[in-house]
Design a protein around this motif. Sequence first.
Motif, PDB file in Angstrom:
ATOM      1  N   GLN A  21     -18.960 174.974  52.740  1.00  0.00           N
ATOM      2  CA  GLN A  21     -18.017 176.096  52.704  1.00  0.00           C
ATOM      3  C   GLN A  21     -17.679 176.497  54.133  1.00  0.00           C
ATOM      4  N   THR A  22     -16.403 176.770  54.394  1.00  0.00           N
ATOM      5  CA  THR A  22     -15.982 177.194  55.730  1.00  0.00           C
ATOM      6  C   THR A  22     -15.291 178.555  55.712  1.00  0.00           C
ATOM      7  N   VAL A  23     -15.109 179.133  54.543  1.00  0.00           N
ATOM      8  CA  VAL A  23     -14.529 180.464  54.422  1.00  0.00           C
ATOM      9  C   VAL A  23     -15.559 181.343  53.717  1.00  0.00           C
ATOM     10  N   PHE A  24     -15.890 182.472  54.348  1.00  0.00           N
ATOM     11  CA  PHE A  24     -16.911 183.365  53.839  1.00  0.00           C
ATOM     12  C   PHE A  24     -16.278 184.727  53.590  1.00  0.00           C
ATOM     13  N   TYR A  25     -16.414 185.228  52.355  1.00  0.00           N
ATOM     14  CA  TYR A  25     -15.734 186.446  51.932  1.00  0.00           C
ATOM     15  C   TYR A  25     -16.655 187.661  52.033  1.00  0.00           C
TER      16      TYR A  25
ATOM     17  N   GLU B  74     -24.494 184.295  48.945  1.00  0.00           N
ATOM     18  CA  GLU B  74     -24.042 182.983  48.479  1.00  0.00           C
ATOM     19  C   GLU B  74     -23.549 182.092  49.616  1.00  0.00           C
ATOM     20  N   GLY B  75     -23.316 182.634  50.797  1.00  0.00           N
ATOM     21  CA  GLY B  75     -22.895 181.826  51.936  1.00  0.00           C
ATOM     22  C   GLY B  75     -24.033 181.374  52.834  1.00  0.00           C
ATOM     23  N   PHE B  76     -25.255 181.876  52.607  1.00  0.00           N
ATOM     24  CA  PHE B  76     -26.374 181.585  53.492  1.00  0.00           C
ATOM     25  C   PHE B  76     -26.670 180.092  53.624  1.00  0.00           C
TER      26      PHE B  76
ATOM     27  N   ALA C 240     -26.721 175.274  57.065  1.00  0.00           N
ATOM     28  CA  ALA C 240     -26.396 173.870  57.307  1.00  0.00           C
ATOM     29  C   ALA C 240     -25.464 173.724  58.516  1.00  0.00           C
ATOM     30  N   HIS C 241     -24.497 174.622  58.661  1.00  0.00           N
ATOM     31  CA  HIS C 241     -23.637 174.600  59.847  1.00  0.00           C
ATOM     32  C   HIS C 241     -24.479 174.831  61.110  1.00  0.00           C
ATOM     33  N   ALA C 242     -25.405 175.783  61.058  1.00  0.00           N
ATOM     34  CA  ALA C 242     -26.266 176.066  62.209  1.00  0.00           C
ATOM     35  C   ALA C 242     -27.123 174.852  62.547  1.00  0.00           C
ATOM     36  N   ARG C 243     -27.639 174.187  61.534  1.00  0.00           N
ATOM     37  CA  ARG C 243     -28.456 172.993  61.740  1.00  0.00           C
ATOM     38  C   ARG C 243     -27.621 171.904  62.418  1.00  0.00           C
ATOM     39  N   TYR C 244     -26.383 171.719  61.952  1.00  0.00           N
ATOM     40  CA  TYR C 244     -25.499 170.724  62.566  1.00  0.00           C
ATOM     41  C   TYR C 244     -25.244 171.068  64.030  1.00  0.00           C
ATOM     42  N   LEU C 245     -24.961 172.332  64.302  1.00  0.00           N
ATOM     43  CA  LEU C 245     -24.692 172.745  65.678  1.00  0.00           C
ATOM     44  C   LEU C 245     -25.919 172.544  66.573  1.00  0.00           C
ATOM     45  N   SER C 246     -27.110 172.842  66.050  1.00  0.00           N
ATOM     46  CA  SER C 246     -28.314 172.675  66.867  1.00  0.00           C
ATOM     47  C   SER C 246     -28.609 171.198  67.126  1.00  0.00           C
TER      48      SER C 246
ATOM     49  N   ARG D 212     -12.276 188.028  55.033  1.00  0.00           N
ATOM     50  CA  ARG D 212     -12.976 186.758  55.205  1.00  0.00           C
ATOM     51  C   ARG D 212     -13.257 186.463  56.665  1.00  0.00           C
ATOM     52  N   VAL D 213     -14.134 185.475  56.875  1.00  0.00           N
ATOM     53  CA  VAL D 213     -14.314 184.818  58.166  1.00  0.00           C
ATOM     54  C   VAL D 213     -14.128 183.333  57.916  1.00  0.00           C
ATOM     55  N   GLU D 214     -13.259 182.728  58.713  1.00  0.00           N
ATOM     56  CA  GLU D 214     -13.028 181.286  58.624  1.00  0.00           C
ATOM     57  C   GLU D 214     -13.775 180.615  59.761  1.00  0.00           C
ATOM     58  N   LEU D 215     -14.562 179.594  59.437  1.00  0.00           N
ATOM     59  CA  LEU D 215     -15.315 178.820  60.409  1.00  0.00           C
ATOM     60  C   LEU D 215     -14.531 177.537  60.668  1.00  0.00           C
ATOM     61  N   LYS D 216     -14.109 177.325  61.900  1.00  0.00           N
ATOM     62  CA  LYS D 216     -13.311 176.153  62.252  1.00  0.00           C
ATOM     63  C   LYS D 216     -13.974 175.402  63.411  1.00  0.00           C
TER      64      LYS D 216
END
Length: 175
Positions: free
Chosen positions: A67-71, A82-84, A89-95, A167-171
């Motif tokens: 998910q890249t959009v968080f409401y 529900e976005g945790f 997973a995004h944080a893990r990828y970035l690290s 929302r917040v969009e993660l790009k």
Amino acid sequence: MRALNVFKAATLGAAVIWAAGCSTTSTTTEGGEGAMGGQDGSGSASSYGVDGSGVSGGSAGSLDQLQTVFYFDFDQSVVKQEGFADLEAHARYLSENPSASIRLEGHADERGTREYNIALGERRANSVERLLVVNGASSSQIETISYGEEKPAVMGSGDASWAQNRRVELKYVSR
């Protein structure tokens, strides 16, 4: 490993409490928060993703599944549970990929003043950023920006439209 998960949960809880304590009141005349309802209330440990929810953060292909959009709820900047798992997973990828970087774009619905909505979008983006950093991402990989009400996802003046605009969009800027 369990101690690390307990530490993450405690840190996240402190961040949520801090963010909730810093919120301001809305300048709108709309009655509001109860109309849309709150979070789903599941609150179970399995929805948090005790083992990282099995998403491999190492490959760019797995990012397409996240998910890249968080409401957000009305006038709130607290990340919904529900976005945790996807944010972890995004944080893990970035690290695991220090050269990767993202932009968090905060948005609000049309209610309230422009200034208030810019500030609310910024608080929302900052909440997502804190969650990513707590889970291993570097703050130098994250840029936040707020558009307030200026870039709605859906045009319209009703609960359904407003809910999609909060929302917040993660790009990803670079992978």
